[in-house]
Design an enzyme around this catalytic site. Structure first.
Site, PDB file in Angstrom:
ATOM      1  CE  LYS A 168      11.768  -5.604 -16.532  1.00 21.73           C
ATOM      2  NZ  LYS A 168      11.310  -4.543 -17.232  1.00 21.73           N
ATOM      3  CE  LYS A 209      14.072   1.027 -15.101  1.00 27.34           C
ATOM      4  NZ  LYS A 209      13.425   0.030 -15.784  1.00 27.34           N
ATOM      5  CG  ASP A 262      12.534   3.033 -18.001  1.00 27.44           C
ATOM      6  OD1 ASP A 262      12.549   1.503 -18.223  1.00 27.44           O
ATOM      7  OD2 ASP A 262      11.769   3.355 -17.531  1.00 27.44           O
TER       8      ASP A 262
HETATM    9  N1  GLU Z   1      13.778  -0.125 -19.536  1.00 25.97           N
HETATM   10  C1  GLU Z   1      13.765  -1.376 -20.116  1.00 25.97           C
HETATM   11  C2  GLU Z   1      13.083  -2.334 -18.924  1.00 25.97           C
HETATM   12  O1  GLU Z   1      12.573  -1.869 -18.211  1.00 25.97           O
HETATM   13  C3  GLU Z   1      15.000  -1.870 -20.719  1.00 25.97           C
HETATM   14  C4  GLU Z   1      16.066  -2.020 -20.015  1.00 25.97           C
HETATM   15  C5  GLU Z   1      17.474  -2.451 -20.788  1.00 25.97           C
HETATM   16  O2  GLU Z   1      17.151  -2.705 -22.112  1.00 25.97           O
HETATM   17  O3  GLU Z   1      18.377  -2.356 -20.205  1.00 25.97           O
HETATM   18  O4  GLU Z   1      13.354  -3.357 -18.983  1.00 25.97           O
END
Ligand code: GLU
Length: 449
Positions: A114, A126, A166
């Site tokens: 992503k 994560k 998240d």
């Molecule tokens: N938790 C969000 C995601 O899955 C944001 C992650 C972030 O901003 O670092 O992309």
């Protein structure tokens, strides 16, 4: 045997106890075949896929904290530093009793792709804990976040690993973690976390970024298919931060949001939500009750206990904004037999099972993949990192314009990658291919590491 199959066989054996990780690795590697087959020998001799399916680092720690009655609880915390090929580890922190190491590994793997799609220099990571924020007082939440950060702070930094929020972890929690980090290192290093409250160095527009970004992506996709948001019906799942951002922008653009859901069931709003009802979603989240029935009680709309809206509510597009594997084959079949849905816009991470996707695709429903659709959140997080690095303050106009440009570029790049590798029109394959091209290239350039 093909290189991809060799690697998949090893993953299935080694990671058999992490089914979500195996599921996502299988889905992604399968779709990378046209890229790998172009120069299979090179990828094999550099062991690029073996390295891609192994996180760079996994950190685990204990989180002791005290509740308001003085009772001590112990939770588990983890940080997955998955890939630093194209930038410092970046990804959210999830607090939920369902969190396991396997869940976080799958999410970190996905995050790597992503983040690559955003076109920005951010690697994949994560973190999270099996802590349940539901029903906790504000003080309990603060003590937990402080303890979580005490376990984590050695391993993060603005140029090393920059976590964000998240599921179950929003601005409040990030604020508490940032306060504790500052005490521990005795330095105001705001770039260590993103998604901070604005007065603590956060960027404006981060709270709506994932939802708005998803809608900007939809606008582009729908325009390509000769449709527009105005007047279309959208059924959402979830009612948290992401669903709120999606609903807010859809309503602003004249879309009809006809369903929301929670762990307790779904609500049906046949004429579409009003702007006031969208605002009420914030109150529902702040209450930490996690019940969508509160919406039905307040507005007198239909509530279906313990059911999902998929195939039960008429809509032109279904938009899962909650959690993984929300739409399985069973729901996909109900969607196709109900017959009104033309688009599945995945906003949550991995909301559809692979067999569910097959059923929907066969029925001619366009599936927009989450790793592209929900990349707006992390893209604005990367803007927050830039804002903090330059010790400046970005305006909402600047953030929103950049977000819209990034989402449009993501759409164009996945359509182009699908075409380049003979998968025209397959947005899922296009997203995996476009993302992997860049990550694998950087890994190759950096040698065996
Ligand atoms: N938790 C969000 C995601 O899955 C944001 C992650 C972030 O901003 O670092 O992309």
């Amino acid at each position: 045997m093909a290189y991809v199959d060799d690697v998949l066989e090893v993953v299935r054996k080694k990671d058999a106890d992490e089914p979500e990780f195996v599921q996502t690795v299988t889905e992604i590697l399968d779709s990378l075949r046209p890229l790998i087959e172009k120069d299979e020998e090179k990828y094999r001799s550099h062991a690029l896929l073996e390295r891609l399916v192994e996180p760079e680092k996994i950190i685990g720690f204990r989180i002791p904290w005290e509740d308001d009655e003085g009772k001590i609880h112990v939770n588990r915390g983890w940080k997955i530093q998955y890939s630093s090929a194209i930038g410092p580890y970046k990804g959210g922190i999830r607090f939920s009793p369902e969190v396991t190491l396997g869940t976080l590994k799958f999410l970190a793997f996905e995050q790597t792709f992503k983040n690559s799609l955003t076109g920005l220099p951010i690697g994949g990571g994560k973190g999270g804990s099996d802590f349940d924020p539901q029903g906790k007082s504000d003080r309990e939440l603060m003590r937990f976040c402080q303890s979580f950060m005490t376990g984590l702070y050695h391993y993060i930094g603005a140029n090393m690993d920059c976590p964000a929020g998240d599921l179950g972890c929003g601005g409040t929690e990030i604020g508490y973690m940032f306060g504790q980090y500052k005490r521990l290192i005795n330095t105001y290093e705001s770039g260590v976390l993103s998604g901070k409250p604005v007065a603590s160095g956060g960027i404006v527009g981060r709270d709506t970024a994932t939802g708005y970004g998803a809608v900007y992506f939809m606008e582009k996709l729908l325009a390509d298919k000769g449709c527009k948001i105005e007047g279309m019906k959208f059924a959402l799942s979830g009612f948290g931060n992401v669903a709120w951002g999606v609903a807010k922008k859809l309503v602003e653009l004249g879309g009809k949001v006809v369903a929301l859901s929670g762990p307790d069931g779904y609500v049906h709003i046949p004429d579409g939500m009003t702007a006031d009802q969208v605002d009420y979603m914030l109150e529902m989240r702040a209450s930490r009750r996690n019940k969508v029935k509160d919406f039905a009680d307040k507005y007198g709309v239909y509530f279906a206990a313990n059911e999902k809206p998929w195939g039960r509510v008429k809509a032109d597009a279904y938009v899962p904004c909650a959690t993984q594997n929300d739409i399985s084959m069973k729901e996909a079949m109900r969607i196709t037999s109900e017959g009104t849905c033309k688009f599945l816009i995945e906003v949550a991470n991995m909301p559809t099972t692979p067999d569910g996707i097959e059923v929907l695709k066969k029925a001619g429903i366009t599936v927009a993949p989450y790793k592209a659709v929900n990349a707006g959140g992390v893209a604005v997080s990367a803007m927050e990192m830039s804002q903090n690095a330059e010790k400046g303050v970005w305006t909402l106009e600047k953030v929103d314009k950049k977000l819209r440009d990034i989402m449009t570029n993501i759409y164009d790049s996945i359509v182009a990658a699908a075409e380049k590798y003979g998968k025209s029109g397959d947005l899922i394959a296009g997203a995996n291919l476009a993302a992997a091209e860049k990550v694998l290239k950087a890994m190759e350039e950096q040698g065996v590491c």
